[in-house]
Design a protein around this motif. Sequence first.
Motif, PDB file in Angstrom:
ATOM      1  N   ASN A   4       0.845  -1.191   0.000  1.00 49.31           N
ATOM      2  CA  ASN A   4       0.000   0.000   0.000  1.00 49.31           C
ATOM      3  C   ASN A   4       0.885   1.247   0.000  1.00 49.31           C
ATOM      4  OD1 ASN A   4       0.435   1.023   2.739  1.00 49.31           O
ATOM      5  ND2 ASN A   4      -0.734  -0.743   3.437  1.00 49.31           N
ATOM      6  N   ALA A   5       0.299   2.358  -0.358  1.00 50.43           N
ATOM      7  CA  ALA A   5       1.039   3.610  -0.520  1.00 50.43           C
ATOM      8  C   ALA A   5       1.734   4.024   0.773  1.00 50.43           C
ATOM      9  CB  ALA A   5       0.101   4.714  -1.007  1.00 50.43           C
ATOM     10  N   ILE A  23       3.077   9.846  -2.914  1.00 44.05           N
ATOM     11  CA  ILE A  23       2.746   8.591  -3.596  1.00 44.05           C
ATOM     12  C   ILE A  23       1.339   8.715  -4.163  1.00 44.05           C
ATOM     13  CG2 ILE A  23       2.442   6.096  -3.357  1.00 44.05           C
ATOM     14  CD1 ILE A  23       5.290   6.866  -2.751  1.00 44.05           C
ATOM     15  N   ARG A  24       1.175   8.297  -5.419  1.00 45.10           N
ATOM     16  CA  ARG A  24      -0.156   8.254  -6.043  1.00 45.10           C
ATOM     17  C   ARG A  24      -0.406   6.854  -6.580  1.00 45.10           C
ATOM     18  NH1 ARG A  24      -0.502  11.018 -10.706  1.00 45.10           N
ATOM     19  NH2 ARG A  24       1.739  11.209 -10.873  1.00 45.10           N
ATOM     20  N   ASP A  25      -1.594   6.338  -6.348  1.00 46.29           N
ATOM     21  CA  ASP A  25      -2.010   5.054  -6.919  1.00 46.29           C
ATOM     22  C   ASP A  25      -2.556   5.354  -8.312  1.00 46.29           C
ATOM     23  OD1 ASP A  25      -3.160   2.613  -7.632  1.00 46.29           O
ATOM     24  OD2 ASP A  25      -3.994   2.254  -5.642  1.00 46.29           O
ATOM     25  N   HIS A  32       0.112  -0.229  -9.145  1.00 43.89           N
ATOM     26  CA  HIS A  32       0.753   0.738 -10.036  1.00 43.89           C
ATOM     27  C   HIS A  32       0.777   2.107  -9.355  1.00 43.89           C
ATOM     28  CE1 HIS A  32      -0.747  -2.473 -12.644  1.00 43.89           C
ATOM     29  NE2 HIS A  32       0.321  -2.210 -13.384  1.00 43.89           N
ATOM     30  N   TYR A  33       1.971   2.518  -8.963  1.00 42.40           N
ATOM     31  CA  TYR A  33       2.127   3.763  -8.223  1.00 42.40           C
ATOM     32  C   TYR A  33       3.052   4.728  -8.953  1.00 42.40           C
ATOM     33  CZ  TYR A  33       0.172   1.402  -4.124  1.00 42.40           C
ATOM     34  OH  TYR A  33      -0.640   0.728  -3.261  1.00 42.40           O
ATOM     35  N   ALA A  35       5.682   7.855  -7.645  1.00 45.94           N
ATOM     36  CA  ALA A  35       6.290   8.454  -6.458  1.00 45.94           C
ATOM     37  C   ALA A  35       7.117   9.661  -6.878  1.00 45.94           C
ATOM     38  CB  ALA A  35       7.175   7.449  -5.744  1.00 45.94           C
ATOM     39  N   LEU A  69       6.379   1.222 -10.373  1.00 49.89           N
ATOM     40  CA  LEU A  69       6.550   2.494  -9.700  1.00 49.89           C
ATOM     41  C   LEU A  69       7.161   3.490 -10.680  1.00 49.89           C
ATOM     42  CD1 LEU A  69       6.454   4.058  -6.962  1.00 49.89           C
ATOM     43  CD2 LEU A  69       8.844   3.367  -6.662  1.00 49.89           C
TER      44      LEU A  69
END
Length: 77
Positions: A4-5, A23-25, A32-33, A35, A69
């Motif tokens: 998780n983020a 951090i963005r989802d 799939h993030y 950063a 990422l």
Amino acid sequence: MPMNAHDIEKMIRDAIPDATVTIRDLAGDGDHYAAEVVAESFRGKSRVQQHQMVYQALQGNMGGILHALALQTSAPK
């Protein structure tokens, strides 16, 4: 089980204490993030060296439980 983020952010901040981490989802699937990591400790380092520092902070999880990422790094302006 995906990361998780919050866990990603914590691992980066633990390894690079002066970092500001966002951090963005990207897909809403926890796999799939993106950063953005800004840290004074990146100053004078190449982009590759900065990314290596972040990947080291993730302790081998990149490509495993952390599938993707998109990484953006920089020193503060």
